[in-house]
Design a protein around this motif. Sequence first.
Motif, PDB file in Angstrom:
ATOM      1  N   GLN A 143       0.786  -1.248  -0.078  1.00 45.76           N
ATOM      2  CA  GLN A 143      -0.092   0.064  -0.206  1.00 45.76           C
ATOM      3  C   GLN A 143       0.911   1.304  -0.162  1.00 45.76           C
ATOM      4  OE1 GLN A 143      -2.376   0.740   3.457  1.00 45.76           O
ATOM      5  NE2 GLN A 143      -3.893   1.551   2.544  1.00 45.76           N
ATOM      6  N   ALA A 144       1.888   1.301   0.834  1.00 51.37           N
ATOM      7  CA  ALA A 144       2.762   2.406   1.026  1.00 51.37           C
ATOM      8  C   ALA A 144       3.574   2.802  -0.504  1.00 51.37           C
ATOM      9  CB  ALA A 144       3.933   2.407   1.959  1.00 51.37           C
ATOM     10  N   LEU A 145       3.739   1.522  -1.027  1.00 51.69           N
ATOM     11  CA  LEU A 145       4.720   1.683  -2.127  1.00 51.69           C
ATOM     12  C   LEU A 145       3.665   1.985  -3.577  1.00 51.69           C
ATOM     13  CD1 LEU A 145       7.265   0.982  -4.059  1.00 51.69           C
ATOM     14  CD2 LEU A 145       6.459  -1.334  -4.165  1.00 51.69           C
ATOM     15  N   GLU A 146       2.445   1.759  -3.370  1.00 52.84           N
ATOM     16  CA  GLU A 146       1.511   2.028  -4.469  1.00 52.84           C
ATOM     17  C   GLU A 146       1.321   3.491  -4.162  1.00 52.84           C
ATOM     18  OE1 GLU A 146      -1.551  -0.542  -3.724  1.00 52.84           O
ATOM     19  OE2 GLU A 146      -1.000  -1.927  -5.189  1.00 52.84           O
ATOM     20  N   GLN A 147       0.945   4.006  -3.072  1.00 51.51           N
ATOM     21  CA  GLN A 147       0.857   5.381  -2.724  1.00 51.51           C
ATOM     22  C   GLN A 147       2.008   6.096  -3.032  1.00 51.51           C
ATOM     23  OE1 GLN A 147       0.216   5.434   1.404  1.00 51.51           O
ATOM     24  NE2 GLN A 147      -1.935   5.008   1.093  1.00 51.51           N
ATOM     25  N   ARG A 151       7.105   8.856 -12.001  1.00 51.66           N
ATOM     26  CA  ARG A 151       8.717   8.396 -12.664  1.00 51.66           C
ATOM     27  C   ARG A 151       8.734   7.067 -12.041  1.00 51.66           C
ATOM     28  NH1 ARG A 151      12.272  12.687 -10.172  1.00 51.66           N
ATOM     29  NH2 ARG A 151      10.762  11.953  -8.345  1.00 51.66           N
ATOM     30  N   VAL A 152       8.013   6.696 -11.080  1.00 55.02           N
ATOM     31  CA  VAL A 152       8.299   5.195 -10.363  1.00 55.02           C
ATOM     32  C   VAL A 152       7.080   4.173 -10.827  1.00 55.02           C
ATOM     33  CG1 VAL A 152       8.644   4.060  -8.051  1.00 55.02           C
ATOM     34  CG2 VAL A 152       9.262   6.404  -8.232  1.00 55.02           C
ATOM     35  N   SER A 153       7.707   3.082 -11.237  1.00 54.95           N
ATOM     36  CA  SER A 153       6.707   2.084 -11.828  1.00 54.95           C
ATOM     37  C   SER A 153       7.419   0.842 -10.973  1.00 54.95           C
ATOM     38  CB  SER A 153       6.960   1.919 -13.414  1.00 54.95           C
ATOM     39  OG  SER A 153       6.228   0.801 -13.812  1.00 54.95           O
ATOM     40  N   PRO A 154       6.345   0.291 -10.029  1.00 53.81           N
ATOM     41  CA  PRO A 154       6.655  -0.580  -9.611  1.00 53.81           C
ATOM     42  C   PRO A 154       6.079  -2.100 -10.243  1.00 53.81           C
ATOM     43  CG  PRO A 154       4.897   0.065  -8.349  1.00 53.81           C
ATOM     44  CD  PRO A 154       5.368   1.079  -9.534  1.00 53.81           C
ATOM     45  N   GLU A 155       7.017  -3.154 -10.193  1.00 55.20           N
ATOM     46  CA  GLU A 155       6.598  -4.578 -10.248  1.00 55.20           C
ATOM     47  C   GLU A 155       6.579  -5.452  -8.991  1.00 55.20           C
ATOM     48  OE1 GLU A 155       8.378  -8.575 -12.486  1.00 55.20           O
ATOM     49  OE2 GLU A 155       8.877  -6.582 -13.304  1.00 55.20           O
TER      50      GLU A 155
END
Length: 338
Positions: free
Chosen positions: A81-85, A92-96
């Motif tokens: 949840q924190a990473l998605e926020q 610029r940040v695209s998480p996998e």
Amino acid sequence: MRRGSWQGPTIAEIAAEAGVSTATVDRVVNGRGGVAADKAQAVLAVLERRRGPATADAAAQPIRLGFACDSGRTFTATLVQALEQIAAADPRVSPEVFTRPTAEVDPPDFAERVSAMLARCDGLLLVAREHFAINRAVQAGVAAGKPVVCLTTDLPGSGRTAYVGMDQERAGSTAAWLMGRLAGGREGRIVLVASAPYRCQEEREIGFRRVLRTEFPNLSVEESINSSDDPDFAYATMREILAARPAPLGVYNTAGGNVGIARAIAEAGLTGAVAFIGHELNENSARLLEDGGMDAVLSHDVAAELRQAIAIIRGRLAGEPAPEEAPARPVIVTKYNR
């Protein structure tokens, strides 16, 4: 940041530009935690602007981040949840994201997933147990120029780029001091709960046992149970322990499963009589604190740590050295300051 390598603005200049105190800047740049998320972000924003053209250009580039997490479901959900926020606030940040619950992890398979993710991504945020296959995957990724930052639990034998998180031995020592004070000089036993070979839990246990042994010899750790970070499994195991012998004076949970442990204590009619200290402030533990199911939670700022880890990865990709590590001090949370 590594002392002696910084040629940018002074701490006072950064503090003035960010609108925070010099103490706040010192805590952020040295990774000590305990800083509100908005203030940490303000400091990091100033650093991005003032570090110089090369770093500023690198910080402006899109970055594909891998996030691999082997942990309990609740802690994993908190991190995701924190990473998605963070990603929602910064395009610029695209998480996998790849996650596995503690009880379902096959380390060689997890290591293969880490390797595949490192092949696709610019860098990796990692929460994982100690295992030689996982260490090898990290070593290969770092050797190929992919920064890897361990969150919450470290893998020092893996050659990872950095560790960001609490000082876990200090957290365990703090839990022991709290437990000793709650025991009030009574003699008795403490139940210790762990889940898997995570270094963070081993370090918490080291600190806990050391302080009990040296400062509270009236207390002994006579049980050590494996919860697999699963509330139902933790509940069943704790029920067996509470039914088999006289009640312990306290329970220290180095792992997940706080809800199950608190439920077992409550059903035995021992809420308030058995001190219960655990880790990670989230919706479940906050409710337990409020209801008296837990006495204290040792926590840390997950969102700030994620931002710090991402900044480290960006810095390494820009050619900056990895920062000097300064694990954060644990934060003691009770129902009055949750």
